[in-house]
Scaffold this motif. Structure first.
Motif, mmCIF file in Angstrom:
data_model
loop_
_atom_site.group_PDB
_atom_site.id
_atom_site.type_symbol
_atom_site.label_atom_id
_atom_site.label_comp_id
_atom_site.label_asym_id
_atom_site.label_seq_id
_atom_site.Cartn_x
_atom_site.Cartn_y
_atom_site.Cartn_z
ATOM 1 N N THR A 37 0.824 -1.209 0.000
ATOM 2 C CA THR A 37 0.000 0.000 0.000
ATOM 3 C C THR A 37 0.859 1.261 0.000
ATOM 4 O OG1 THR A 37 -1.838 -1.154 1.006
ATOM 5 C CG2 THR A 37 -1.823 1.230 1.233
ATOM 6 N N PRO A 38 1.802 1.396 0.961
ATOM 7 C CA PRO A 38 2.631 2.606 0.900
ATOM 8 C C PRO A 38 3.465 2.703 -0.376
ATOM 9 C CG PRO A 38 3.323 1.166 2.714
ATOM 10 C CD PRO A 38 2.042 0.625 2.188
ATOM 11 N N GLY A 68 2.647 1.623 -3.345
ATOM 12 C CA GLY A 68 1.713 2.081 -4.381
ATOM 13 C C GLY A 68 1.522 3.584 -4.304
ATOM 14 N N SER A 69 1.376 4.086 -3.083
ATOM 15 C CA SER A 69 1.191 5.523 -2.876
ATOM 16 C C SER A 69 2.411 6.315 -3.333
ATOM 17 C CB SER A 69 0.938 5.816 -1.397
ATOM 18 O OG SER A 69 -0.431 5.858 -1.140
ATOM 19 N N PHE A 118 4.820 5.512 -5.404
ATOM 20 C CA PHE A 118 4.946 5.456 -6.866
ATOM 21 C C PHE A 118 4.034 6.474 -7.529
ATOM 22 C CE2 PHE A 118 7.131 1.289 -7.599
ATOM 23 C CZ PHE A 118 7.956 1.760 -8.601
ATOM 24 N N SER A 119 2.777 6.407 -7.146
ATOM 25 C CA SER A 119 1.775 7.285 -7.740
ATOM 26 C C SER A 119 2.125 8.748 -7.475
ATOM 27 C CB SER A 119 0.407 6.935 -7.161
ATOM 28 O OG SER A 119 -0.542 7.879 -7.563
ATOM 29 N N ASN A 120 2.500 9.043 -6.221
ATOM 30 C CA ASN A 120 2.811 10.425 -5.859
ATOM 31 C C ASN A 120 4.011 10.947 -6.637
ATOM 32 O OD1 ASN A 120 0.789 10.103 -4.053
ATOM 33 N ND2 ASN A 120 2.093 9.973 -2.236
#
Lengths: 253, 163
Positions: free
Chosen positions: A27-28, A30-31, A33-35
């Motif tokens: 989860t972190p 994924g965050s 990467f996206s950010n």
């Protein structure tokens, strides 16, 4: 992932635990990467807006900066989450030196609990009731393995939602640690065989039947302590571990 | 930037995850790439209440959440927003239970964490388009039904007038 300490290989539950840890880290990541992508695009956008240099573009630029700031804050939280999982893994994978060390077992229980939280977080509640403990002379990594094993067992014994309670107390010349769960509990037959090497009620891949046998060896042979449990089907199981504060006899590995 | 539909329709996308960081990241990304209305919820019950009173085009939900899992939430959304495209965004550890549950509610897409932004964008955009098409279709069918029943009325009156 390789665990230098051979005993850990015996705990098949580690596999499931790792799956939980992967999820906890996913989860972190994924965050982050996206950010990262969003921030890179935002910087390009800011470049254009600054070049434009009109009141409207400046207003929009401020909004973009604000959004980047909140993403940077999220990244920090995400990194901290990953770091705390890694710290827990380090605790578990460290090898004990030949000599026993004096440690605060509450701290080690806390670190071990961090690891299991990945798996329990949304299903099993964990309550701790830590009393003041004297420093205990022991092989801390071995004890961590025992704690981890008992906690994973407790989690596996709970179908659906439930509670695990970890309690520590100083007593006489030692410490008393209890780990209780509100899980399925054991029948009389299961209780009789629980510490037998190779005995398991778990499905293939979930357990090797070595966890409790090794835990007993670590507590009784390596530390001169005791491990026992009380259990009732449908009510749950409580494990009691007692470890002396000092290792009086020579405790060879 | 994505263009709105010809009539300036602004699709609404709902993001539901008990982790605040996922909502912040996904929201920031979709706000940058689309001009959709993006609503984030950490509480699935609040999300279900929102879907009851508001038009939702795409609902993206995590699987493991307290109170209600993602499948339960998405089946509630299906009742109140039959045209909405429902997407599950979940971690690997939940996969087995999630796939089992997916068969119970028809899902538009299943995405895994860590997610790929380009893929997420594609899913959300095509989900919004699909929802709009379904809604248009329903409106057309309703219009057809109305036209049909008024035709029948006229026919009835015509027959009555001539007999």
């Amino acid at each position: 992932m390789s665990f230098p300490n051979a005993d850990v290989h015996q705990f098949a539950a580690i596999g499931r635990l790792l799956a939980g840890i992967v999820h906890e880290i996913n989860t972190p990541i994924g965050s982050i990467f996206s950010n990262n992508e969003v921030i890179a695009r935002s910087l390009d956008m800011l470049d254009g807006l600054l070049a434009e240099n009109t009141p409207e573009s400046m207003e929009k630029a401020r909004r973009v900066v604000g959004s980047c700031q909140s993403l940077a804050a999220v990244d920090r939280i995400a990194c901290e989450r990953i770091r705390s999982v890694i710290r827990g893994l380090k605790t578990i994978s460290r090898v004990d030196s030949g000599e026993p060390r004096k440690v605060d077992l509450n701290e080690h229980l806390r670190d071990t609990l961090k690891l299991t939280q990945a798996e329990f977080r949304r299903r099993v509640a964990v309550e701790t009731d830590f009393g003041e403990l004297p420093e205990v002379e022991c092989y801390p990594q071995m004890l961590n393995q025992v704690f981890l094993n008992l906690l994973v067992n407790a989690g596996q014994a709970i179908d659906g939602e439930g509670l695990i309670t970890v309690r520590t107390r100083a007593e006489d010349d030692g410490v008393h640690i209890t780990i209780s769960d509100t899980g399925r509990g054991m029948t009389a037959e299961q209780q009789g065989k629980a510490f037998e090497a190779g005995y398991t009620t778990k499905a293939v891949g979930e357990g090797t039947g070595m966890g409790l046998a090794i835990s007993r060896e670590i507590i009784e042979e390596k530390h001169g302590g005791s491990i026992a449990f009380e259990s009732a089907p449908g009510v749950g199981t409580t494990f009691h571990i007692r470890i002396p504060v000092r290792q009086t006899r020579s405790v060879g590995q | 930037m994505t263009e709105n539909g010809q009539n300036g329709y602004k699709p609404t996308v709902m993001i539901v995850d008990d982790e605040d960081m996922v909502i912040t990241s996904v929201k920031a990304f979709l706000q940058l790439e689309t001009d959709y209305e993006i609503r984030g919820f950490t509480d699935p019950e609040e999300a279900a209440a929102f879907a009851k009173d508001n038009v939702v085009d795409v609902a993206v939900s995590d699987y493991l959440m307290p109170k209600m899992n993602g499948i339960q939430l998405l089946s509630k959304v299906k009742e109140t927003q039959p045209e909405a495209s429902r997407v599950l965004l979940t971690g690997h550890a939940d996969k087995q239970s999630a796939i089992q549950a997916i068969n119970e509610v028809a899902l538009f897409q299943y995405l895994e964490k860590p997610w790929d932004n380009a893929q997420l964008l594609l899913v959300v955009q095509s989900g919004a388009e699909r929802a709009k098409l379904f809604r248009d279709l329903r409106e057309k069918v309703e219009a057809l039904d109305n036209a049909n029943s008024s035709l029948k009325n006229v026919q009835k009156r015509l027959i009555q007038a001539f007999l």
